[in-house]
Motif scaffolding. Sequence first.
Motif, PDB file in Angstrom:
ATOM      1  N   ASP A 183      45.040  41.291  39.566  1.00  0.00           N
ATOM      2  CA  ASP A 183      44.135  40.129  39.588  1.00  0.00           C
ATOM      3  C   ASP A 183      44.589  39.078  38.587  1.00  0.00           C
ATOM      4  N   GLU A 184      45.060  39.526  37.425  1.00  0.00           N
ATOM      5  CA  GLU A 184      45.538  38.577  36.410  1.00  0.00           C
ATOM      6  C   GLU A 184      46.768  37.832  36.916  1.00  0.00           C
ATOM      7  N   SER A 187      45.643  35.300  39.369  1.00  0.00           N
ATOM      8  CA  SER A 187      44.951  34.222  38.663  1.00  0.00           C
ATOM      9  C   SER A 187      45.941  33.252  38.034  1.00  0.00           C
ATOM     10  N   ILE A 188      47.041  33.800  37.505  1.00  0.00           N
ATOM     11  CA  ILE A 188      48.070  32.927  36.935  1.00  0.00           C
ATOM     12  C   ILE A 188      48.649  32.025  38.020  1.00  0.00           C
ATOM     13  N   LYS A 190      47.278  31.063  40.703  1.00  0.00           N
ATOM     14  CA  LYS A 190      46.271  30.125  41.215  1.00  0.00           C
ATOM     15  C   LYS A 190      45.672  29.269  40.105  1.00  0.00           C
ATOM     16  N   ARG A 191      46.264  29.325  38.904  1.00  0.00           N
ATOM     17  CA  ARG A 191      45.828  28.538  37.752  1.00  0.00           C
ATOM     18  C   ARG A 191      44.381  28.859  37.370  1.00  0.00           C
ATOM     19  N   GLY A 192      43.944  30.066  37.683  1.00  0.00           N
ATOM     20  CA  GLY A 192      42.585  30.463  37.344  1.00  0.00           C
ATOM     21  C   GLY A 192      41.517  29.923  38.271  1.00  0.00           C
ATOM     22  N   ALA A 194      39.245  29.946  41.495  1.00  0.00           N
ATOM     23  CA  ALA A 194      38.713  30.959  42.423  1.00  0.00           C
ATOM     24  C   ALA A 194      38.777  30.432  43.851  1.00  0.00           C
ATOM     25  N   ARG A 234      53.854  28.426  37.469  1.00  0.00           N
ATOM     26  CA  ARG A 234      53.052  29.650  37.377  1.00  0.00           C
ATOM     27  C   ARG A 234      53.906  30.882  37.664  1.00  0.00           C
ATOM     28  N   PHE A 381      37.838  22.669  38.695  1.00  0.00           N
ATOM     29  CA  PHE A 381      39.040  22.799  37.880  1.00  0.00           C
ATOM     30  C   PHE A 381      39.491  21.435  37.355  1.00  0.00           C
TER      31      PHE A 381
END
Length: 545
Positions: A183-184, A187-188, A190-192, A194, A234, A381
């Motif tokens: 998941d981390e 997230s990286i 996708k730049r965090g 959601a 990323r 974002f």
Amino acid sequence: MSKRCVVIGLLGVQLDQPRRARDRWAAWRPSVAICQQDDLVVDRFELLVDRRYTKLADQVVVDIQTVSPETDIRIHWIELQDPWDFQEVYTSLHQFTRDYTFDTDSEDYLIHITTGTHVAQICLFLLTESRYLPGRLIQTSPPAGRGRSLPMEAAAVQGTYQIIDLDLARYDELAKRFHQEQDEARSILKRGIATKDADFNRLIDRIERVTLSTTAPILLTGPTGAGKTQLAKRVYELKHNRRQIVGPLVEVNCATIRGEQAMSTLFGHTKGAFTGAVGVRKGLLKSADSGMLFLDEIGELGLDEQAMLLRAIEDKHFTPVGSDVGVRSDFQLIAGSNRDLVAEVQAGRFREDLLARINLWSFRLPGLAERRSDIDPNLDFELQQWSRQSGHQVTISREARSAFLDFAMADSTPWKANFRDLNAAVIRMGTLADGGRITLAVVGEEIGRLRDSWQGLATDADDDSTENDLANVLGTERAASLDRFDQVQLVEVIRVCRRSRTMSEAGRLLFAQSRQAKAKPNDADRLRKYLGRFGLSWDDVNVTK
């Protein structure tokens, strides 16, 4: 009735070998010690022995019988030419599992992984984990604080043991940690953010898997503003965090370099290589050594640069401009392009061999208009980004947010520059937000600005004239009878209506300023009355005649 305890283990040609020929009890020996434990009764020991060590095996059998007379010992001979050859060791141990008759209903099997080479221990682990050996692992250790060579009595408890159960149900925390790391990683990438778009999330999952599994070139395609540059950054961040890359990220937009400048920028040059080359330049490819090179708009490179780049990718060598000596650089390449490189190859503007080399992993990033469900989280974002950059907290009212999302998610909203349009819109709205609060009036003004900018970029085929718009709705004769002022105003109302999903949405956008002075604005009713002046209804303006 309790099950019989059966230990399966390899004879330790080093650890089970007595250090002193005359006193074999002077040292800890794991195959013997496992049968000396007060709380572990070994009913049977299946001892796997290389035929070269029959004498040692005989001695170990005698010693086990001495300390544990109740233990039945069975020798299984195995042939190992090279105990460090993984394939040979695994094949031999796997054959043992096929030949052996397991009785799990009445026997409990412990797989001893203290003896044997590291390769043998790994093979025993794999065979146990895959249930070819239907048991649990057992590890033995010498007594704490005592060296292996110190004298001990034969009857004393020899060290300790630990049983390792590979039942994955008991390792939920490890599984959670693994999923958390996945998941981390996502997230990286996708730049965090959601993101909600299912297709995009599947794309990110695939990119994450490829990123962590290979150093082969990656090609990112998609329209300008789709986020290729951000994704490349990323990808680098993810690999750097996992210590898969130690060098820097070096990036360049190939559209900004041309001809001799491109050669020098990419591959470097020697002093005096050409007019103006007053010093040595190592070039971007050398700067990316041990790191990552991102060549955005790679389709803009000339054929000569493409040829040199191909050699640099394949051989990890290239020659700087003006030099006779090759330079080595080992980097991972990420290429970006908004062009159809296959079409460029057919047109003779891009090398087919280079495309084949960089097209092993190709991912197309969709434009913002193809990911409308992700506009909502990306709006949050961008607002957070602007707040950090400006140093001022900026929020958006619920009503203003609803109006902007209604406009942004409408099928008719083109988002021609994709995320660059969204970023620019948020920056403008944040700048104009009095007291850090984006209001409906600010949103209305921004929507108008976006429409004007897209209209200026529209092609002649897409840019219908006012007369044509009105003629489609009112008919040619009636449209021509209107004053120019009414024509211009009405055609804008029609365009807003066509880009809105409901009459209320269109009304909020059209009356964004004046509605602020009303306690209970009824935007739909105001729009209905305006259209009624021309004998039109909502259905009339949303269906082209």
